[in-house]
Motif scaffolding. Sequence first.
Motif, PDB file in Angstrom:
ATOM      1  N   TYR A 122       0.773  -1.253   0.144  1.00 43.83           N
ATOM      2  CA  TYR A 122       0.066  -0.051  -0.042  1.00 43.83           C
ATOM      3  C   TYR A 122       0.805   1.198   0.023  1.00 43.83           C
ATOM      4  O   TYR A 122       0.775   2.203  -0.772  1.00 43.83           O
ATOM      5  CB  TYR A 122      -0.882  -0.082   1.161  1.00 43.83           C
ATOM      6  N   LEU A 123       1.929   1.338   0.617  1.00 42.41           N
ATOM      7  CA  LEU A 123       2.786   2.507   0.963  1.00 42.41           C
ATOM      8  C   LEU A 123       3.606   2.702  -0.392  1.00 42.41           C
ATOM      9  O   LEU A 123       3.813   4.098  -0.665  1.00 42.41           O
ATOM     10  CB  LEU A 123       3.652   2.170   2.051  1.00 42.41           C
ATOM     11  N   VAL A 124       4.246   1.876  -0.941  1.00 42.08           N
ATOM     12  CA  VAL A 124       5.224   2.031  -2.114  1.00 42.08           C
ATOM     13  C   VAL A 124       4.575   2.758  -3.194  1.00 42.08           C
ATOM     14  O   VAL A 124       4.788   3.487  -3.799  1.00 42.08           O
ATOM     15  CB  VAL A 124       5.997   0.811  -2.322  1.00 42.08           C
ATOM     16  N   PRO A 125       3.238   2.165  -3.564  1.00 38.24           N
ATOM     17  CA  PRO A 125       2.577   2.662  -4.668  1.00 38.24           C
ATOM     18  C   PRO A 125       2.098   4.293  -4.520  1.00 38.24           C
ATOM     19  O   PRO A 125       2.223   4.704  -5.630  1.00 38.24           O
ATOM     20  CB  PRO A 125       1.331   1.701  -4.928  1.00 38.24           C
ATOM     21  N   TRP A 126       1.964   4.537  -3.185  1.00 38.93           N
ATOM     22  CA  TRP A 126       1.269   5.820  -2.979  1.00 38.93           C
ATOM     23  C   TRP A 126       2.810   6.501  -3.129  1.00 38.93           C
ATOM     24  O   TRP A 126       2.309   7.691  -3.777  1.00 38.93           O
ATOM     25  CB  TRP A 126       0.928   5.829  -1.309  1.00 38.93           C
ATOM     26  N   MET A 127       3.928   6.176  -2.552  1.00 36.11           N
ATOM     27  CA  MET A 127       4.756   7.021  -2.584  1.00 36.11           C
ATOM     28  C   MET A 127       5.413   7.198  -4.038  1.00 36.11           C
ATOM     29  O   MET A 127       5.950   8.180  -4.627  1.00 36.11           O
ATOM     30  CB  MET A 127       6.032   6.538  -1.834  1.00 36.11           C
ATOM     31  N   ARG A 128       5.268   6.033  -4.881  1.00 39.74           N
ATOM     32  CA  ARG A 128       5.446   5.878  -6.298  1.00 39.74           C
ATOM     33  C   ARG A 128       4.693   6.988  -7.314  1.00 39.74           C
ATOM     34  O   ARG A 128       5.575   7.791  -8.071  1.00 39.74           O
ATOM     35  CB  ARG A 128       5.414   4.567  -6.899  1.00 39.74           C
TER      36      ARG A 128
END
Length: 466
Positions: free
Chosen positions: A192-198
Amino acid sequence: MIMVGGVEGFFLFFNWMDPTLKLLVFLILVLANICPIKSDFRHCEKVVKNWAFSSLQERVKEDNEHTLRDLLFFLHVPRTGGRTFLKRLYSNAQECPRSYDKLRFDPRKQECRLLATHDDYSMMSKLPREKTSVVTILRNPVDRIFSTYEFSIEVAARFLVHPNLTSATKMVGRLRPGATGVSTLDIWPWKYLVPWMREDLFARRDARKLMGSIDIKRNDPYNMEEMVIPLQEYINDPRAHELIHNGETFQVAGLTNNSYFVESHEVRRCVQKHKILGEHVLEVAKKRLDDMLYVGLTEDHRESATMFANVVGAQVISQALTENSSMEGAGNSKSVTEQGSSHSESEPDNDDHQDSNADHNADETGSTEDLKEKKETDRSRVSEVVTEQIRSLNHLDLELYKYAQEIFAKQHKHVVEKLTDDLESMFNNPDGITMWKFLWLAMCIVFLALVFLFVNARRRMSKVKI
């Protein structure tokens, strides 16, 4: 005559009212707004209390809480470390398959001894409780928030080699179906966090291209809004509230959004909305720590490793020796050393299964102490307002961490007392020191020495998970 309706008409009518009537209408409106809030609180109080009571009733207390059972469940809180020690004790064959994937498998059908996963305590509902021991490691909540922010950006930044977000997303879609290892994008909470930051990184990069050349001069590396989402914006985002804040407490209690418990979402919603109800979740989390075989602290890295070796490692070795001695044919068994040195090529031996290509050599990153000092220097530049806000948002984790420190101190005292008693018993025994006692003592000393050397070597040479 012009008829006025809706809100405007109400206010015109309100202005014509008698003062006493105005006050009465005002009180009715206030009570109409308060009643739903009170009703929701009563509902939430009932839901949370019922869950807490049920959770405390289902506790399984061991006859000897320091005895390792058949299956070891490592409840791995993200960004706390510790998985490496387990990989030194258990062979790949003994680890439950693809532990860090979100798999709905039944471990009772597997011949595995170690389940290392970011799943929360609700995983125990899928395990044979009477045959399972639980261990975990907690970290200072403020440092864990910093580390989570840094790691999610670090992983997301690897996608910036692509020309745009669409290209990066398509590439991930093509690679993942044929992947043999465990990707960070498959693991909670990074999926969840990585796609948000990406998405955020690509949006800011596109904005910089439109603006042209930008001269960025900031003293605070956590407030570089032209480059990346500032820390303060990050911690106030609804996704951070859902996935990160009080994450240690929710994970130990079994209430993350990755939980197997049906009621977890409603309990978590109630606790996030009504802060006072968090006390019940905290009580459950503390009791679960009490029942665990071992509770470590990231900050006390060396002492945690030594304690882990005493509390868990020695029993793993004892189990392996017992099993090997009962097996027919030495060719079918492995030595403890062989088990500890084996690694899965598909699973990088690091904290969150990040891509092994992203690991840096010691020459490229410098020593652990240098990197740690740099991180601490950078974090010291963050304003006290932001740091205090992190503390406030993680009030349950701060209380749970204090409690874990108390448990850690008790564990240390118990280990020292047990070692002292064993030595006294050994040397005061009228039969003298038997060969088995001597070998057991020597084996423990060698194992502790190896753990100590490994911890120091890893702190000097490996990539730092700060």
